[in-house]
Each structure stands twice: as structure tokens, then as C-alpha cells.
Design a protein around this motif. Structure first.
Motif, PDB file in Angstrom:
ATOM      1  N   MET A   1       0.812  -1.208   0.000  1.00 20.20           N
ATOM      2  CA  MET A   1       0.000   0.000   0.000  1.00 20.20           C
ATOM      3  C   MET A   1       0.852   1.267   0.000  1.00 20.20           C
ATOM      4  O   MET A   1       0.333   2.363   0.220  1.00 20.20           O
ATOM      5  CB  MET A   1      -0.921  -0.004   1.212  1.00 20.20           C
ATOM      6  N   SER A   2       2.145   1.121  -0.246  1.00 24.33           N
ATOM      7  CA  SER A   2       3.024   2.295  -0.301  1.00 24.33           C
ATOM      8  C   SER A   2       2.503   3.285  -1.338  1.00 24.33           C
ATOM      9  O   SER A   2       2.181   2.911  -2.472  1.00 24.33           O
ATOM     10  CB  SER A   2       4.448   1.876  -0.684  1.00 24.33           C
TER      11      SER A   2
ATOM     12  N   ASP B   1      -0.470   4.972   5.664  1.00 24.54           N
ATOM     13  CA  ASP B   1       0.776   4.756   6.411  1.00 24.54           C
ATOM     14  C   ASP B   1       0.541   4.182   7.808  1.00 24.54           C
ATOM     15  O   ASP B   1       1.089   4.668   8.804  1.00 24.54           O
ATOM     16  CB  ASP B   1       1.574   6.062   6.516  1.00 24.54           C
ATOM     17  N   VAL B   2      -0.281   3.142   7.892  1.00 26.46           N
ATOM     18  CA  VAL B   2      -0.564   2.503   9.178  1.00 26.46           C
ATOM     19  C   VAL B   2       0.519   1.463   9.476  1.00 26.46           C
ATOM     20  O   VAL B   2       0.745   0.552   8.675  1.00 26.46           O
ATOM     21  CB  VAL B   2      -1.953   1.836   9.181  1.00 26.46           C
ATOM     22  N   HIS B   3       1.159   1.611  10.619  1.00 26.40           N
ATOM     23  CA  HIS B   3       2.206   0.679  11.041  1.00 26.40           C
ATOM     24  C   HIS B   3       2.021   0.366  12.522  1.00 26.40           C
ATOM     25  O   HIS B   3       1.558   1.205  13.299  1.00 26.40           O
ATOM     26  CB  HIS B   3       3.599   1.278  10.834  1.00 26.40           C
ATOM     27  N   MET B   4       2.419  -0.864  12.895  1.00 27.72           N
ATOM     28  CA  MET B   4       2.379  -1.274  14.299  1.00 27.72           C
ATOM     29  C   MET B   4       3.633  -2.074  14.615  1.00 27.72           C
ATOM     30  O   MET B   4       4.049  -2.929  13.836  1.00 27.72           O
ATOM     31  CB  MET B   4       1.127  -2.110  14.579  1.00 27.72           C
ATOM     32  N   TRP B   5       4.220  -1.785  15.783  1.00 26.84           N
ATOM     33  CA  TRP B   5       5.408  -2.476  16.269  1.00 26.84           C
ATOM     34  C   TRP B   5       5.111  -3.108  17.629  1.00 26.84           C
ATOM     35  O   TRP B   5       4.243  -2.611  18.361  1.00 26.84           O
ATOM     36  CB  TRP B   5       6.575  -1.503  16.433  1.00 26.84           C
ATOM     37  N   ASP B   6       5.854  -4.149  17.978  1.00 28.14           N
ATOM     38  CA  ASP B   6       5.686  -4.771  19.294  1.00 28.14           C
ATOM     39  C   ASP B   6       6.723  -4.271  20.294  1.00 28.14           C
ATOM     40  O   ASP B   6       7.130  -4.995  21.201  1.00 28.14           O
ATOM     41  CB  ASP B   6       5.725  -6.301  19.189  1.00 28.14           C
ATOM     42  N   TYR B   7       7.132  -3.020  20.113  1.00 32.27           N
ATOM     43  CA  TYR B   7       8.051  -2.354  21.032  1.00 32.27           C
ATOM     44  C   TYR B   7       7.827  -0.853  20.923  1.00 32.27           C
ATOM     45  O   TYR B   7       7.121  -0.383  20.014  1.00 32.27           O
ATOM     46  CB  TYR B   7       9.512  -2.709  20.729  1.00 32.27           C
ATOM     47  N   VAL B   8       8.388  -0.108  21.845  1.00 32.94           N
ATOM     48  CA  VAL B   8       8.283   1.351  21.805  1.00 32.94           C
ATOM     49  C   VAL B   8       9.314   1.884  20.821  1.00 32.94           C
ATOM     50  O   VAL B   8      10.519   1.702  21.002  1.00 32.94           O
ATOM     51  CB  VAL B   8       8.496   1.969  23.202  1.00 32.94           C
ATOM     52  N   LEU B   9       8.839   2.504  19.793  1.00 33.41           N
ATOM     53  CA  LEU B   9       9.707   3.057  18.760  1.00 33.41           C
ATOM     54  C   LEU B   9      10.544   4.198  19.332  1.00 33.41           C
ATOM     55  O   LEU B   9      10.069   4.985  20.145  1.00 33.41           O
ATOM     56  CB  LEU B   9       8.844   3.570  17.607  1.00 33.41           C
ATOM     57  N   SER B  10      11.788   4.298  18.905  1.00 34.73           N
ATOM     58  CA  SER B  10      12.665   5.351  19.422  1.00 34.73           C
ATOM     59  C   SER B  10      12.174   6.724  18.965  1.00 34.73           C
ATOM     60  O   SER B  10      11.446   6.860  17.978  1.00 34.73           O
ATOM     61  CB  SER B  10      14.092   5.138  18.931  1.00 34.73           C
ATOM     62  N   THR B  11      12.608   7.744  19.692  1.00 36.21           N
ATOM     63  CA  THR B  11      12.241   9.123  19.345  1.00 36.21           C
ATOM     64  C   THR B  11      12.664   9.467  17.929  1.00 36.21           C
ATOM     65  O   THR B  11      11.891  10.074  17.171  1.00 36.21           O
ATOM     66  CB  THR B  11      12.893  10.097  20.339  1.00 36.21           C
TER      67      THR B  11
END
Length: 229
Positions: free
Chosen positions: A20-21, A175-185
Motif C-alpha cells: 500500500m506504499s 501509512d498505518v504501522h504497528m510495532w511490538d516495542y516502543v519506537l525510538s524518538t
């Protein structure tokens, strides 16, 4: 160039992985059905980051991203806007964290990231390159097979029709994204500014395993305005 790529009619399509880019999904009307169901295989989360860009003229409350599991039933992880309070809210395991004084203007692209870490219980919201106050939420992991929907609020697991129309999203989403951690600043700032960033390892817009229901349209993405960091 012909902008309209496809029109999804009032039936569910087969699940498929799509790049979907450069594309956005249009939710053209208030509905108790229109949504995108995103396949997620992971069944336990001790931390989450969700990012998305949205554009709407709604001046009522609405849900954008919603995850629930059989263990939680409702509001496992959700981003939504409350018109009454004029706040963005992040729900984790049915506990709400509210973020006020947000610049949520209609007819404007909103780049939003929400993070949560069960180790500290802290939730944080980012909007348009700006980090908001960290707030305490819950310290318990999210468990169970997730159901992720875009554009509807989930009050019950495994529900795919009969949603609350007045909480449905109407507008454009990309631009929907999900991570299983806290993304860095730095990674969040790169996402906000549409620079190179690490794609979501749980939900990746460039390899979206999804199924649509209702009258949704896919168009070429409109360029977001530059964001000053």
C-alpha cells in the motif's frame, strides 16, 4: 493519471497481502460496516507502537485504529478522537489515557503515533512531530489472538458488522504501522517527517495483510505537508 484504483463494494473481499506504499484508503461515508480488517498473527504484547496518518472533516468523536482480543473483548489498544473533550485518547486494556490541547484541525493531515510499555505502564502520544506528556496506564501485557480494525470502534471481539455509526471514521487513512516495542524518538520523528524509518514488524503498510468490508476506495496518496521538527 487515473487516480482511482479500485472501489470495494458492500461485500467483504478475500484477504490478501498488498503493498500500500503511496496509497491511501478512503472511508467516504458514515457507516456501521465500513472497515479494514488487518491480519495479526502475534498473540502477546508487552509493548506497542501504532502510527498512522489521517485526514477528515469530522467534528464528532471517531475511532481510527482499534485492536481487541478475546481476553479483553473491547479497547485492547485504540486511538480515537473525543469531540466533547477535544482530546485524543489512547486505550490500553480498557483503560483510557486522554491527551488534551491537541491541534486536531479538520481537513488537515494528522500524523499520529501512540506508544505503550507494560514495564512502566506509560503511554505517550505524538502528533505532527510533537511529543505529548507521558501518562500512566496499565502494566499488564495484551494477550490473545488480536483483531485489528481500521475505521471502526470495537466494543466486542469478532464483531464485523453493526458498529456504532456515530463513532465510524470518515476520511482518508494511510501509512498505518504497528510495532511490538516502543519506537525510538528518532524513528518516530522520521515517520512524522516522512523520512526513512523501520516499517512496523506487526502491521506494515507496505505489506498489508488485510480484508475490506463496505464501500471503501483506494487512491494514490496525497502528499502530506512538510512538518517542522
Amino acid at each position: 493519471m487515473k487516480q482511482l484504483i479500485c472501489l470495494v463494494m458492500l461485500v467483504a473481499n478475500a484477504a490478501a497481502i498488498q503493498d500500500m506504499s503511496g496509497k491511501m484508503v478512503i472511508f467516504p461515508e458514515r457507516s456501521d460496516e465500513n472497515h479494514v480488517k488487518v491480519a495479526v498473527s502475534q498473540t502477546s504484547f508487552s509493548a506497542v507502537t501504532v502510527c498512522h496518518r489521517s485526514f477528515t472533516d469530522l467534528q464528532r468523536s471517531h475511532s481510527i485504529f482499534s485492536l481487541t482480543t478475546p481476553d479483553i473483548q473491547s479497547y485492547g489498544f485504540q486511538t480515537c478522537y473525543s469531540a466533547d473533550r477535544k482530546e485524543m485518547s489512547v486505550w490500553v486494556k480498557s483503560v483510557r489515557a486522554d491527551f488534551g490541547s491537541v491541534n486536531y484541525e479538520p481537513n488537515t493531515w494528522q500524523s499520529i503515533c501512540a506508544t505503550w510499555d507494560s514495564g512502566s505502564g506509560l503511554v505517550q502520544l505524538w502528533m505532527n512531530g510533537r511529543a505529548l506528556m507521558k501518562k500512566y496506564n496499565v502494566e499488564f501485557p495484551i494477550t490473545g489472538q488480536p483483531q485489528v480494525l481500521l475505521g471502526q470502534e470495537q466494543s466486542k471481539y469478532d464483531k464485523l458488522t453493526g458498529f456504532i455509526r456515530t463513532m465510524s471514521f470518515v476520511g482518508m487513512l494511510t501509512d498505518v504501522h504497528m510495532w511490538d516495542y516502543v519506537l525510538s524518538t528518532c524513528e518516530i520523528q522520521n515517520y512524522m517527517a516522512e523520512r526513512s524509518f523501520t516499517p512496523g514488524n506487526v502491521v506494515n503498510w507496505a505489506a498489508l495483510d488485510s480484508q475490506t468490508r463496505g464501500r471503501l476506495m483506494i487512491h494514490e496518496k496525497q502528499i502530506c505537508p512538510l512538518i517542522t521538527l
